[in-house]
Design an enzyme around this catalytic site. Sequence first.
Site, PDB file in Angstrom:
ATOM      1  N   HIS A   1      36.595  38.644  39.421  1.00  0.00           N
ATOM      2  CA  HIS A   1      37.063  38.677  38.046  1.00  0.00           C
ATOM      3  C   HIS A   1      35.928  38.731  37.042  1.00  0.00           C
ATOM      4  CE1 HIS A   1      40.996  37.494  39.693  1.00  0.00           C
ATOM      5  NE2 HIS A   1      41.490  37.927  38.556  1.00  0.00           N
ATOM      6  N   GLY A   2      34.787  38.182  37.361  1.00  0.00           N
ATOM      7  CA  GLY A   2      33.703  38.207  36.392  1.00  0.00           C
ATOM      8  C   GLY A   2      32.413  37.651  36.955  1.00  0.00           C
TER       9      GLY A   2
END
Length: 460
Positions: A322-323
């Site tokens: 996700h990041g």
Amino acid sequence: MLFTQAEFLIFFLVVLAAVWITKNRLVRNTILLSASYYFYAYWDIRFCLLLLLSTIVDFVVSHAIDNSSHTATRRRWLTVSILVNLGVLAFFKYFNFFIASATPMVEAMGGSASTLNIILPVGISFYTFQTLSYTIDVYRRVLRPTNSLLDFALYVAFFPQLVAGPIVRARELLPQLSTTPAWSNRRFYYGFQQLLRGAVKKVLMADRLGEMVDVVFENPDYYSSSTLWLAVIAYAGQIYLDFSGYTDMAIGSAKMLGYRFPKNFRHPYLATSMSEFWHRWHITLSRWLRDYLYIPLGGNRKSTMTTYCNLMVTMTLGGLWHGAAWTFVLWGMLHGGALCIERVLRGATSRRLPTFIHWALVIIVVLVGWVLFRSTDLNAAVGMLQRLAVPSLGIHWYPPLVIGVLGCMMIEHMMWTTRWRLVMRLPPDAWYSPIATTVMLWALLIYAPVGFQPFVYFQF
């Protein structure tokens, strides 16, 4: 180009007219592929080269795998696909993260390290997973590679789901691209309704919640604990309405073009267990992680401790997907740990707590996770969690619009568990459908916030 901008509306109307006028499948797919590359180039034309690289590499690799009968050769070709795809993803998304994380150690050893000014290509995480699933399925012999480079290029770049999913597998979409879809008034109508509902979720609900969330998360020390809790709940609503809104618009637009996408959300905040939550939230990512990471690691086929390790590895890497930040890593670890604890408790006792208690525990874990997910860094996340845990004074701010939007979301969740869900689909033959449709269109035109906010998941 955002789904909620006038530019996309014009673009989509032109594409709709073009594909339904032609009866030739090759012409239709060529139009869609050209439109998809134009859609992607609208952000930065240079990113199209990365999209083309993934397409060509996996098209060639898939045929090389399929044509070989030697396991070692097939594995080498699969490794090429994995290295190219994950290598590109790692450079653009994680290079600076790893350099920044290693800098203290490097400097302690007398060295130096510096980050690069790297632009993250929009949607790279989504189409990377999508193309990888194709080559892995060919390697597993559950899928034969397509002989049409046009069809495969369109599968990779198809604009409705290109930048934020859902993550569509080749065996779901490629067979549809190999034929010319027949026109269906009912499918077109329901596609339009889903597109419209997604726009309402995003523009009228998620963006309104985001106005409060951005202000409070920027300066949490100014606000009381109760206001912070409302902001966290508002963010839970924002990210759901924003992402599921995008998904609805993607599925709806694809449906209007004649194609079916898998469902990506099933009202996740109704879940009464963490495993159920992940069967309801970002479903296409959950099943990707299950089929291409958790099960290959061994799944739950070995010892109990190995199962827990596999869960932690899968969810931690899911968080990192996700990041590129430690907050996302901890978010993944939190969900992995919760899944493990859930399994331990399930095996340790046969007594079941009331359903409401199970639901409340899931919501608490999810909300704590959203604090990590939304915070800019670890220090901000820790400070926010401390103020949430210990009652503190500050500005009390309870925007009626935020409370109203959250109330509407709760009602919508609950209504989908009843027979009212049939009414909410706005059947074409129901007298109230044109009224509801007109109201939604009117509200979008009149009450949309000034300016356009990007979708939350565009950053991934």
